[in-house]
Motif scaffolding. Structure first.
Motif, PDB file in Angstrom:
ATOM      1  N   ARG A 155      76.929  12.167  55.521  1.00  0.00           N
ATOM      2  CA  ARG A 155      77.169  10.723  55.518  1.00  0.00           C
ATOM      3  C   ARG A 155      78.200  10.400  56.617  1.00  0.00           C
ATOM      4  O   ARG A 155      79.188  11.105  56.769  1.00  0.00           O
ATOM      5  CB  ARG A 155      77.703  10.325  54.144  1.00  0.00           C
ATOM      6  CG  ARG A 155      78.038   8.879  54.010  1.00  0.00           C
ATOM      7  CD  ARG A 155      78.414   8.507  52.571  1.00  0.00           C
ATOM      8  NE  ARG A 155      77.169   8.236  51.869  1.00  0.00           N
ATOM      9  CZ  ARG A 155      76.749   8.916  50.808  1.00  0.00           C
ATOM     10  NH1 ARG A 155      77.444   9.893  50.321  1.00  0.00           N
ATOM     11  NH2 ARG A 155      75.616   8.594  50.233  1.00  0.00           N
ATOM     12  N   PRO A 206      70.390   2.078  41.857  1.00  0.00           N
ATOM     13  CA  PRO A 206      70.807   2.715  43.102  1.00  0.00           C
ATOM     14  C   PRO A 206      71.112   4.199  42.891  1.00  0.00           C
ATOM     15  O   PRO A 206      71.576   4.605  41.835  1.00  0.00           O
ATOM     16  CB  PRO A 206      72.064   1.950  43.501  1.00  0.00           C
ATOM     17  CG  PRO A 206      72.573   1.352  42.246  1.00  0.00           C
ATOM     18  CD  PRO A 206      71.372   1.126  41.370  1.00  0.00           C
ATOM     19  N   HIS A 239      72.171   6.912  49.961  1.00  0.00           N
ATOM     20  CA  HIS A 239      72.799   6.100  50.994  1.00  0.00           C
ATOM     21  C   HIS A 239      73.595   4.958  50.378  1.00  0.00           C
ATOM     22  O   HIS A 239      73.191   4.366  49.393  1.00  0.00           O
ATOM     23  CB  HIS A 239      71.733   5.548  51.942  1.00  0.00           C
ATOM     24  CG  HIS A 239      71.020   6.628  52.675  1.00  0.00           C
ATOM     25  ND1 HIS A 239      71.623   7.359  53.663  1.00  0.00           N
ATOM     26  CD2 HIS A 239      69.775   7.126  52.538  1.00  0.00           C
ATOM     27  CE1 HIS A 239      70.776   8.255  54.109  1.00  0.00           C
ATOM     28  NE2 HIS A 239      69.641   8.141  53.444  1.00  0.00           N
ATOM     29  N   GLN A 240      74.710   4.674  50.997  1.00  0.00           N
ATOM     30  CA  GLN A 240      75.598   3.608  50.550  1.00  0.00           C
ATOM     31  C   GLN A 240      75.699   2.551  51.645  1.00  0.00           C
ATOM     32  O   GLN A 240      75.494   2.837  52.829  1.00  0.00           O
ATOM     33  CB  GLN A 240      76.995   4.168  50.259  1.00  0.00           C
ATOM     34  CG  GLN A 240      77.006   5.311  49.261  1.00  0.00           C
ATOM     35  CD  GLN A 240      76.560   4.882  47.878  1.00  0.00           C
ATOM     36  OE1 GLN A 240      77.001   3.858  47.380  1.00  0.00           O
ATOM     37  NE2 GLN A 240      75.682   5.656  47.268  1.00  0.00           N
ATOM     38  N   ARG A 241      76.043   1.345  51.256  1.00  0.00           N
ATOM     39  CA  ARG A 241      76.270   0.271  52.220  1.00  0.00           C
ATOM     40  C   ARG A 241      77.319   0.761  53.234  1.00  0.00           C
ATOM     41  O   ARG A 241      78.351   1.307  52.872  1.00  0.00           O
ATOM     42  CB  ARG A 241      76.781  -0.974  51.514  1.00  0.00           C
ATOM     43  CG  ARG A 241      77.088  -2.138  52.446  1.00  0.00           C
ATOM     44  CD  ARG A 241      77.689  -3.325  51.698  1.00  0.00           C
ATOM     45  NE  ARG A 241      76.855  -3.741  50.577  1.00  0.00           N
ATOM     46  CZ  ARG A 241      75.842  -4.606  50.673  1.00  0.00           C
ATOM     47  NH1 ARG A 241      75.552  -5.130  51.844  1.00  0.00           N
ATOM     48  NH2 ARG A 241      75.150  -4.930  49.611  1.00  0.00           N
ATOM     49  N   ASP A 297      76.740   3.115  55.562  1.00  0.00           N
ATOM     50  CA  ASP A 297      76.391   4.428  56.119  1.00  0.00           C
ATOM     51  C   ASP A 297      75.595   4.232  57.407  1.00  0.00           C
ATOM     52  O   ASP A 297      74.712   3.377  57.470  1.00  0.00           O
ATOM     53  CB  ASP A 297      75.494   5.231  55.161  1.00  0.00           C
ATOM     54  CG  ASP A 297      76.234   5.846  53.999  1.00  0.00           C
ATOM     55  OD1 ASP A 297      77.484   5.815  53.984  1.00  0.00           O
ATOM     56  OD2 ASP A 297      75.557   6.371  53.089  1.00  0.00           O
ATOM     57  N   PRO A 327      71.517  -0.645  50.098  1.00  0.00           N
ATOM     58  CA  PRO A 327      70.961   0.645  49.673  1.00  0.00           C
ATOM     59  C   PRO A 327      69.855   0.521  48.622  1.00  0.00           C
ATOM     60  O   PRO A 327      69.199   1.502  48.293  1.00  0.00           O
ATOM     61  CB  PRO A 327      72.174   1.393  49.116  1.00  0.00           C
ATOM     62  CG  PRO A 327      73.157   0.342  48.781  1.00  0.00           C
ATOM     63  CD  PRO A 327      72.890  -0.828  49.674  1.00  0.00           C
ATOM     64  N   LEU A 373      73.359   6.966  43.288  1.00  0.00           N
ATOM     65  CA  LEU A 373      74.800   7.113  43.536  1.00  0.00           C
ATOM     66  C   LEU A 373      75.099   8.214  44.539  1.00  0.00           C
ATOM     67  O   LEU A 373      76.150   8.225  45.165  1.00  0.00           O
ATOM     68  CB  LEU A 373      75.532   7.363  42.224  1.00  0.00           C
ATOM     69  CG  LEU A 373      75.423   6.242  41.196  1.00  0.00           C
ATOM     70  CD1 LEU A 373      76.144   6.620  39.913  1.00  0.00           C
ATOM     71  CD2 LEU A 373      75.976   4.943  41.751  1.00  0.00           C
TER      72      LEU A 373
END
Length: 172
Positions: free
Chosen positions: A102, A156, A161-163, A165, A148, A158
């Protein structure tokens, strides 16, 4: 040097280990090695090195049978789900060390700003789930996860992918 340095270098310089747009498959192979997947189709060639994906097209008339790079991407999103040693070409691992699964956009943005370039949102290619940023004086575009859960499943991942990335750094 670190993986973050590599991503910033690609975004600013538009090349990987000295190879970039216009280079032929042989030059890319010399830089990244022979371990890749070639996907031909429609007169084009896509060469998949895992982290790095390269697209080739036939050269100008008169250079029969030769191809050159018309674009490539560093597909950071692949590292999240495939951390096998072959995902990062060994020449990149030797040069830049470990590649994390990430990369926060803010970290990459700071590295690019430190190299004297600016970044701006490209409103024409940004979508509801992916932001696209242009790097000044470069052919690079940085795609960043904006949502995401773009399909609204409400579930989502966990560990996914995260906001914020970085999804990829693409040079065309």
């Amino acid at each position: 040097m670190s993986a973050l340095d590599f991503y910033a270098h690609v975004a600013v310089g538009g090349e990987v280990l000295g190879v970039g747009l216009g280079a032929g498959p042989e030059a890319w192979e010399a830089a990244l090695g022979a371990t890749c997947l070639d996907v031909p189709g429609g007169g084009l060639l896509r060469r998949d090195y895992g982290l790095v994906d390269i697209n080739f097209s036939p050269d100008r008339p008169g250079r029969q049978g030769q191809m050159s790079c018309l674009g490539f991407g560093v597909k950071i999103h692949r590292l999240l789900y495939d951390q096998s040693p072959s995902t990062v070409p060994s020449p990149l691992s030797r040069e830049y060390g470990r590649f994390a699964p990430r990369v926060p956009f803010k970290d990459l943005q700071n590295a690019i700003l430190a190299l004297g370039h600016t970044i701006e949102l490209d409103k024409h290619t940004t979508s509801s789930d992916m932001d696209c940023y242009r790097v000044s004086a470069s052919a690079a575009r940085i795609h960043v996860v904006a949502d995401p859960d773009p399909y609204g499943s409400g579930d989502p991942d966990l560990h996914g992918h995260q906001r914020g990335d970085v999804w990829s750094v693409d040079v065309w």
